[in-house]
Scaffold this motif. Structure first.
Motif, PDB file in Angstrom:
ATOM      1  N   ALA A  77     -21.985  -9.636   9.918  1.00  0.00           N
ATOM      2  CA  ALA A  77     -21.621  -9.692  11.338  1.00  0.00           C
ATOM      3  C   ALA A  77     -22.650 -10.521  12.090  1.00  0.00           C
ATOM      4  N   VAL A  78     -22.192 -11.206  13.141  1.00  0.00           N
ATOM      5  CA  VAL A  78     -23.135 -11.970  13.960  1.00  0.00           C
ATOM      6  C   VAL A  78     -23.009 -11.568  15.421  1.00  0.00           C
ATOM      7  N   TYR A  79     -24.139 -11.660  16.102  1.00  0.00           N
ATOM      8  CA  TYR A  79     -24.172 -11.473  17.555  1.00  0.00           C
ATOM      9  C   TYR A  79     -24.417 -12.846  18.160  1.00  0.00           C
ATOM     10  N   ILE A  80     -23.544 -13.232  19.126  1.00  0.00           N
ATOM     11  CA  ILE A  80     -23.594 -14.573  19.720  1.00  0.00           C
ATOM     12  C   ILE A  80     -23.890 -14.475  21.212  1.00  0.00           C
ATOM     13  N   PRO A  81     -25.165 -14.720  21.601  1.00  0.00           N
ATOM     14  CA  PRO A  81     -25.530 -14.684  23.019  1.00  0.00           C
ATOM     15  C   PRO A  81     -25.860 -16.075  23.563  1.00  0.00           C
ATOM     16  N   LEU A  82     -25.183 -17.103  23.053  1.00  0.00           N
ATOM     17  CA  LEU A  82     -25.481 -18.488  23.438  1.00  0.00           C
ATOM     18  C   LEU A  82     -25.014 -18.758  24.866  1.00  0.00           C
ATOM     19  N   PRO A  83     -25.374 -19.926  25.433  1.00  0.00           N
ATOM     20  CA  PRO A  83     -24.819 -20.282  26.747  1.00  0.00           C
ATOM     21  C   PRO A  83     -23.288 -20.178  26.729  1.00  0.00           C
ATOM     22  N   ASN A  84     -22.707 -19.853  27.886  1.00  0.00           N
ATOM     23  CA  ASN A  84     -21.273 -19.549  27.978  1.00  0.00           C
ATOM     24  C   ASN A  84     -20.366 -20.594  27.324  1.00  0.00           C
ATOM     25  N   THR A  85     -20.751 -21.880  27.464  1.00  0.00           N
ATOM     26  CA  THR A  85     -19.904 -22.952  26.939  1.00  0.00           C
ATOM     27  C   THR A  85     -19.864 -22.951  25.405  1.00  0.00           C
ATOM     28  N   VAL A 103     -19.683 -10.962  20.620  1.00  0.00           N
ATOM     29  CA  VAL A 103     -20.009 -12.143  21.424  1.00  0.00           C
ATOM     30  C   VAL A 103     -20.306 -11.713  22.855  1.00  0.00           C
ATOM     31  N   GLU A 104     -21.351 -12.300  23.422  1.00  0.00           N
ATOM     32  CA  GLU A 104     -21.748 -11.951  24.797  1.00  0.00           C
ATOM     33  C   GLU A 104     -20.623 -12.322  25.748  1.00  0.00           C
ATOM     34  N   LYS A 105     -20.557 -11.593  26.870  1.00  0.00           N
ATOM     35  CA  LYS A 105     -19.574 -11.972  27.885  1.00  0.00           C
ATOM     36  C   LYS A 105     -20.075 -13.222  28.605  1.00  0.00           C
ATOM     37  N   PRO A 106     -19.179 -14.089  29.085  1.00  0.00           N
ATOM     38  CA  PRO A 106     -17.739 -14.031  28.887  1.00  0.00           C
ATOM     39  C   PRO A 106     -17.370 -14.558  27.500  1.00  0.00           C
ATOM     40  N   MET A 107     -16.424 -13.869  26.841  1.00  0.00           N
ATOM     41  CA  MET A 107     -15.969 -14.357  25.541  1.00  0.00           C
ATOM     42  C   MET A 107     -15.516 -15.817  25.675  1.00  0.00           C
ATOM     43  N   ALA A 108     -14.772 -16.087  26.766  1.00  0.00           N
ATOM     44  CA  ALA A 108     -14.314 -17.447  27.057  1.00  0.00           C
ATOM     45  C   ALA A 108     -14.189 -17.575  28.568  1.00  0.00           C
ATOM     46  N   MET A 109     -14.211 -18.808  29.040  1.00  0.00           N
ATOM     47  CA  MET A 109     -14.099 -19.027  30.479  1.00  0.00           C
ATOM     48  C   MET A 109     -12.668 -19.344  30.899  1.00  0.00           C
ATOM     49  N   GLY A 182     -23.599 -20.207  36.776  1.00  0.00           N
ATOM     50  CA  GLY A 182     -23.007 -19.701  38.014  1.00  0.00           C
ATOM     51  C   GLY A 182     -22.833 -18.204  37.977  1.00  0.00           C
ATOM     52  N   ALA A 183     -22.637 -17.630  39.165  1.00  0.00           N
ATOM     53  CA  ALA A 183     -22.552 -16.175  39.276  1.00  0.00           C
ATOM     54  C   ALA A 183     -21.272 -15.617  38.654  1.00  0.00           C
ATOM     55  N   THR A 184     -20.159 -16.355  38.796  1.00  0.00           N
ATOM     56  CA  THR A 184     -18.864 -15.801  38.366  1.00  0.00           C
ATOM     57  C   THR A 184     -18.847 -15.461  36.884  1.00  0.00           C
ATOM     58  N   TRP A 185     -19.330 -16.380  36.050  1.00  0.00           N
ATOM     59  CA  TRP A 185     -19.267 -16.142  34.599  1.00  0.00           C
ATOM     60  C   TRP A 185     -20.504 -15.421  34.086  1.00  0.00           C
ATOM     61  N   ASP A 186     -21.334 -14.915  34.984  1.00  0.00           N
ATOM     62  CA  ASP A 186     -22.482 -14.110  34.566  1.00  0.00           C
ATOM     63  C   ASP A 186     -22.317 -12.696  35.122  1.00  0.00           C
ATOM     64  N   VAL A 187     -22.976 -12.367  36.235  1.00  0.00           N
ATOM     65  CA  VAL A 187     -22.809 -11.036  36.827  1.00  0.00           C
ATOM     66  C   VAL A 187     -21.375 -10.780  37.267  1.00  0.00           C
ATOM     67  N   THR A 318      -9.815 -10.148  31.494  1.00  0.00           N
ATOM     68  CA  THR A 318     -11.029 -10.457  32.267  1.00  0.00           C
ATOM     69  C   THR A 318     -11.166 -11.969  32.458  1.00  0.00           C
ATOM     70  N   ALA A 319     -10.880 -12.738  31.397  1.00  0.00           N
ATOM     71  CA  ALA A 319     -10.967 -14.201  31.491  1.00  0.00           C
ATOM     72  C   ALA A 319      -9.923 -14.742  32.464  1.00  0.00           C
ATOM     73  N   ARG A 320      -8.704 -14.162  32.426  1.00  0.00           N
ATOM     74  CA  ARG A 320      -7.636 -14.611  33.327  1.00  0.00           C
ATOM     75  C   ARG A 320      -8.026 -14.370  34.778  1.00  0.00           C
ATOM     76  N   VAL A 321      -8.593 -13.186  35.058  1.00  0.00           N
ATOM     77  CA  VAL A 321      -8.969 -12.869  36.437  1.00  0.00           C
ATOM     78  C   VAL A 321     -10.152 -13.729  36.885  1.00  0.00           C
ATOM     79  N   GLY A 322     -11.130 -13.934  35.995  1.00  0.00           N
ATOM     80  CA  GLY A 322     -12.264 -14.811  36.327  1.00  0.00           C
ATOM     81  C   GLY A 322     -11.807 -16.218  36.665  1.00  0.00           C
ATOM     82  N   SER A 323     -10.884 -16.757  35.850  1.00  0.00           N
ATOM     83  CA  SER A 323     -10.340 -18.104  36.109  1.00  0.00           C
ATOM     84  C   SER A 323      -9.608 -18.146  37.446  1.00  0.00           C
ATOM     85  N   ALA A 324      -8.889 -17.055  37.771  1.00  0.00           N
ATOM     86  CA  ALA A 324      -8.144 -16.996  39.026  1.00  0.00           C
ATOM     87  C   ALA A 324      -9.082 -16.960  40.228  1.00  0.00           C
TER      88      ALA A 324
END
Length: 346
Positions: A77-85, A103-109, A182-187, A318-324
């Motif tokens: 198993a791997v833990y992925i805390p890389l930059p969001n992109t 995988v760290e949040k957000p899984m995807a943007m 940015g704040a949206t895809w972090d906190v 969560t990704a859908r709402v963040g994008s919205a």
């Protein structure tokens, strides 16, 4: 997924990255969890010294790069805390290498990235979970239990506020638009997740207003509203301009439940406040390490071959709402549709 998905007694973990956040929170959690071992770490070349130090501290193999770690047959198993992109790409690469992924949040943007991961996880028969550690703290379960008991009536409004200040000029990746900052895809992920968790569905539509600190090219504060239909709403604010704050309230027809420290660290007790016509009471929820509880829940899902407690459909939502929220802010706060029966991403 019904059959257990690996045959070792111990789930052997690899970590992609060597930042202080990982070293302070996730690595000790993996090392301390029964049935888990921190077996390998890899970093970018400029972090090689930090990776070597972590390897020594945890007795883990140090790989020269992320790809080499994924190629290690001794890692389950791997833990992925890389930059969001980098989350979608490296999650897909890890799945292709036969690894389970936290995988760290957000899984995807965007929702499409989550859909691609879901498809790949199914094809590989591997478990993928987005890391929302706050969900695993017992104070969240206590808040949910009080809500389910009917003590505060029907849930009408969720207020959520998640924020911590990041100084300008601090080289923090969250200030870099090229890395999905940015704040949206972090906190913002937490502020969005809290109402979705307690209402158990996506809102029908959202509206958001963003602001940016002078000199920064990312959103740094936001205020948003979510309409869940039938008179149910959420009001959220999140920021990297102010804080620290990690609080939410569940407002029912007959009372309120308040959690004022949703990020309680392992030495801090949780406090849940209940306000009804009968008065106010405070309940103390004993301290717990939500990072460790998250690792344990993930390992259990892998071992038992059951879906992870933070499901892939939760992550898509969560990704859908963040994008919205991003789309609404770009349109000056216009309403953007987000319901669970909104059109599938193409």
């Amino acid at each position: 997924m019904t059959a257990p998905q690996h045959h070792h007694d111990t789930l052997r973990w690899g970590v992609l990255g060597a930042t202080s956040y990982i070293a302070t929170h996730l690595m000790p959690a993996i090392a301390a969890t029964d049935g888990c071992a921190l077996s390998a770490v890899a970093s970018r070349p400029e972090r090689a010294a930090a990776a070597a130090e972590l390897g020594r501290r945890f007795g883990a193999t140090v790989h020269r790069d992320y790809a080499a770690l994924l190629a290690d047959p001794g890692i389950d198993a791997v833990y992925i805390p890389l930059p969001n992109t980098g989350h979608v790409e490296w999650t897909l690469r890890a799945l292709a290498a036969g690894k389970h992924v936290l995988v760290e949040k957000p899984m995807a943007m965007d929702e499409d990235g989550c859909a691609r991961i879901e498809k790949a996880a199914e094809a590989a028969s591997r478990t993928v979970m987005e890391a929302f550690m706050y969900r695993f703290h017992p104070q969240q379960r206590r808040a949910a239990d009080i809500l389910a008991s009917g003590e505060i009536g029907e849930l009408r409004l969720v207020r959520a506020s998640f924020a911590f200040r990041i100084e300008s000029g601090s080289d923090n990746i969250r200030l870099d638009p090229a890395l999905g900052g940015g704040a949206t895809w972090d906190v913002g992920c937490y502020a969005v997740d809290a109402p979705l968790l307690f209402f158990g569905q996506a809102p029908e539509r959202v509206r958001a207003r963003f602001s940016s600190r002078p000199g920064l090219a990312v959103d740094t504060s936001a205020v948003a509203t979510m309409d869940f239909g039938q008179g149910r709403s959420a009001v959220v604010d999140y920021s990297i301009d102010y804080g620290p704050r990690a609080a939410y309230e569940l407002q029912g027809t007959h009372g309120t439940v308040m959690v004022r420290n949703a990020w309680a660290m392992d030495a801090e007790d949780g406090v849940v406040t209940v306000l009804t016509q009968d008065g106010v009471r405070e309940e103390t929820v004993p301290a717990a390490d939500h990072y460790r509880l998250q690792v344990d829940a993930f390992a259990r899902a892998v071992r038992d071959g059951v879906p992870a407690p933070m499901s892939l459909s939760d992550s898509r939502r969560t990704a859908r709402v963040g994008s919205a929220l991003v789309a609404s802010a770009a349109a000056g706060g216009a309403a953007v549709e987000t319901s669970d029966d909104a059109p599938e991403p193409r």
